[in-house]
Design a protein around this motif. Structure first.
Motif, PDB file in Angstrom:
ATOM      1  N   THR A  14      -8.925   7.890   1.404  1.00 24.34           N
ATOM      2  CA  THR A  14      -9.072   6.673   2.206  1.00 24.34           C
ATOM      3  C   THR A  14      -9.726   5.573   1.382  1.00 24.34           C
ATOM      4  O   THR A  14      -9.282   4.416   1.409  1.00 24.34           O
ATOM      5  CB  THR A  14      -9.879   6.978   3.483  1.00 24.34           C
ATOM      6  N   ALA A  15     -10.762   5.914   0.629  1.00 26.14           N
ATOM      7  CA  ALA A  15     -11.449   4.924  -0.207  1.00 26.14           C
ATOM      8  C   ALA A  15     -10.519   4.345  -1.273  1.00 26.14           C
ATOM      9  O   ALA A  15     -10.679   3.195  -1.681  1.00 26.14           O
ATOM     10  CB  ALA A  15     -12.682   5.551  -0.864  1.00 26.14           C
ATOM     11  N   ALA A  16      -9.525   5.136  -1.678  1.00 22.62           N
ATOM     12  CA  ALA A  16      -8.571   4.669  -2.684  1.00 22.62           C
ATOM     13  C   ALA A  16      -7.456   3.819  -2.072  1.00 22.62           C
ATOM     14  O   ALA A  16      -6.599   3.319  -2.794  1.00 22.62           O
ATOM     15  CB  ALA A  16      -7.973   5.870  -3.417  1.00 22.62           C
ATOM     16  N   GLY A  17      -7.455   3.681  -0.727  1.00 24.84           N
ATOM     17  CA  GLY A  17      -6.497   2.785  -0.095  1.00 24.84           C
ATOM     18  C   GLY A  17      -5.429   3.433   0.760  1.00 24.84           C
ATOM     19  O   GLY A  17      -4.562   2.742   1.299  1.00 24.84           O
ATOM     20  N   PHE A  18      -5.436   4.749   0.896  1.00 24.40           N
ATOM     21  CA  PHE A  18      -4.463   5.449   1.749  1.00 24.40           C
ATOM     22  C   PHE A  18      -5.255   6.203   2.817  1.00 24.40           C
ATOM     23  O   PHE A  18      -5.919   7.186   2.521  1.00 24.40           O
ATOM     24  CB  PHE A  18      -3.611   6.413   0.917  1.00 24.40           C
ATOM     25  N   ARG A  19      -5.207   5.705   4.047  1.00 27.90           N
ATOM     26  CA  ARG A  19      -6.024   6.242   5.140  1.00 27.90           C
ATOM     27  C   ARG A  19      -5.619   7.684   5.476  1.00 27.90           C
ATOM     28  O   ARG A  19      -4.451   7.988   5.684  1.00 27.90           O
ATOM     29  CB  ARG A  19      -5.862   5.370   6.387  1.00 27.90           C
ATOM     30  N   ILE A  47      -0.890  15.408   1.655  1.00 29.79           N
ATOM     31  CA  ILE A  47      -1.395  14.040   1.502  1.00 29.79           C
ATOM     32  C   ILE A  47      -0.694  13.355   0.335  1.00 29.79           C
ATOM     33  O   ILE A  47      -0.276  12.195   0.435  1.00 29.79           O
ATOM     34  CB  ILE A  47      -2.922  14.036   1.319  1.00 29.79           C
ATOM     35  N   SER A  48      -0.555  14.060  -0.758  1.00 28.88           N
ATOM     36  CA  SER A  48       0.116  13.505  -1.936  1.00 28.88           C
ATOM     37  C   SER A  48       1.552  13.108  -1.606  1.00 28.88           C
ATOM     38  O   SER A  48       2.013  12.021  -1.987  1.00 28.88           O
ATOM     39  CB  SER A  48       0.094  14.531  -3.069  1.00 28.88           C
ATOM     40  N   ASN A  49       2.265  13.970  -0.883  1.00 28.90           N
ATOM     41  CA  ASN A  49       3.641  13.650  -0.491  1.00 28.90           C
ATOM     42  C   ASN A  49       3.692  12.430   0.418  1.00 28.90           C
ATOM     43  O   ASN A  49       4.566  11.577   0.279  1.00 28.90           O
ATOM     44  CB  ASN A  49       4.303  14.846   0.195  1.00 28.90           C
ATOM     45  N   ALA A  50       2.767  12.362   1.364  1.00 30.32           N
ATOM     46  CA  ALA A  50       2.732  11.206   2.273  1.00 30.32           C
ATOM     47  C   ALA A  50       2.483   9.928   1.478  1.00 30.32           C
ATOM     48  O   ALA A  50       3.144   8.904   1.715  1.00 30.32           O
ATOM     49  CB  ALA A  50       1.656  11.408   3.342  1.00 30.32           C
ATOM     50  N   LEU A  51       1.565   9.983   0.555  1.00 29.15           N
ATOM     51  CA  LEU A  51       1.245   8.821  -0.273  1.00 29.15           C
ATOM     52  C   LEU A  51       2.457   8.383  -1.097  1.00 29.15           C
ATOM     53  O   LEU A  51       2.789   7.196  -1.157  1.00 29.15           O
ATOM     54  CB  LEU A  51       0.064   9.161  -1.181  1.00 29.15           C
ATOM     55  N   LYS A  52       3.144   9.339  -1.709  1.00 33.78           N
ATOM     56  CA  LYS A  52       4.264   9.025  -2.594  1.00 33.78           C
ATOM     57  C   LYS A  52       5.532   8.625  -1.862  1.00 33.78           C
ATOM     58  O   LYS A  52       6.280   7.775  -2.346  1.00 33.78           O
ATOM     59  CB  LYS A  52       4.603  10.247  -3.461  1.00 33.78           C
ATOM     60  N   HIS A  53       5.812   9.282  -0.736  1.00 36.46           N
ATOM     61  CA  HIS A  53       7.140   9.177  -0.161  1.00 36.46           C
ATOM     62  C   HIS A  53       7.243   8.470   1.187  1.00 36.46           C
ATOM     63  O   HIS A  53       8.331   8.062   1.578  1.00 36.46           O
ATOM     64  CB  HIS A  53       7.752  10.576   0.008  1.00 36.46           C
ATOM     65  N   SER A  54       6.150   8.332   1.930  1.00 35.69           N
ATOM     66  CA  SER A  54       6.271   7.860   3.315  1.00 35.69           C
ATOM     67  C   SER A  54       6.484   6.364   3.441  1.00 35.69           C
ATOM     68  O   SER A  54       7.096   5.904   4.406  1.00 35.69           O
ATOM     69  CB  SER A  54       5.040   8.255   4.125  1.00 35.69           C
ATOM     70  N   GLY A  55       5.934   5.604   2.514  1.00 34.11           N
ATOM     71  CA  GLY A  55       6.014   4.156   2.630  1.00 34.11           C
ATOM     72  C   GLY A  55       5.094   3.595   3.707  1.00 34.11           C
ATOM     73  O   GLY A  55       5.214   2.440   4.097  1.00 34.11           O
ATOM     74  N   CYS A  56       4.164   4.405   4.188  1.00 35.72           N
ATOM     75  CA  CYS A  56       3.238   3.917   5.214  1.00 35.72           C
ATOM     76  C   CYS A  56       1.819   3.873   4.647  1.00 35.72           C
ATOM     77  O   CYS A  56       1.597   4.191   3.488  1.00 35.72           O
ATOM     78  CB  CYS A  56       3.316   4.762   6.481  1.00 35.72           C
ATOM     79  N   ALA A  57       0.872   3.514   5.494  1.00 37.01           N
ATOM     80  CA  ALA A  57      -0.497   3.269   5.023  1.00 37.01           C
ATOM     81  C   ALA A  57      -1.434   4.454   5.181  1.00 37.01           C
ATOM     82  O   ALA A  57      -2.597   4.371   4.817  1.00 37.01           O
ATOM     83  CB  ALA A  57      -1.079   2.069   5.764  1.00 37.01           C
ATOM     84  N   GLY A  58      -0.952   5.572   5.729  1.00 38.94           N
ATOM     85  CA  GLY A  58      -1.856   6.702   5.910  1.00 38.94           C
ATOM     86  C   GLY A  58      -1.187   7.901   6.540  1.00 38.94           C
ATOM     87  O   GLY A  58       0.023   7.906   6.787  1.00 38.94           O
TER      88      GLY A  58
END
Length: 123
Positions: A14-19, A47-58
């Motif tokens: 979250t602190a790095a910008g991905f809630r 979490i890594s997959n969500a960050l890389k592939h989802s295109g959303c904020a969290g």
């Protein structure tokens, strides 16, 4: 890593910008250290997959203590499709890790939209 490390993982991400929101359901109890490490690694991959592939904020992480198992679920709010570059080797690793304990893995579009990675491990 242990189950106690899930909140700090979420806080760092979250602190790095991905809630990352974490919800714990059920009564926390002692779980074998190997299962704890596997749950942590599955969560980390989700979490890594969500960050890389989802295109959303969290994403959301849900850890559920059932009478004879522990279930972790990572759900993002993206399109529900794996987009962007990737080899899917992370999901293969999750399946292998969980299979060592006789657990189950589901990965795909979430019923409520987005993408869901869900793993249940005995414990």
């Amino acid at each position: 890593p242990s189950l106690a490390d899930l909140e700090p993982l979420a806080a760092r991400t979250t602190a790095a910008g991905f809630r990352v929101d974490v919800e714990v359901v059920g009564v926390p109890r002692e779980v074998a250290p190997q299962v704890q490490a596997s749950v942590f690694r599955v969560t980390q991959e989700g979490i890594s997959n969500a960050l890389k592939h989802s295109g959303c904020a969290g994403c959301r992480v849900r850890l559920e203590y059932l009478p004879d198992s522990v279930v972790v679920e990572v759900v993002d709010e993206g399109s529900g499709r794996m987009s962007g570059p990737g080899t899917r080797s992370g999901l293969a690793g999750v399946r292998e890790r969980v299979a060592l304990f006789g657990g189950t893995v589901e990965a795909g579009p979430a019923p409520s939209g987005g993408w869901r990675l869900r793993a249940g491990l005995p414990g």
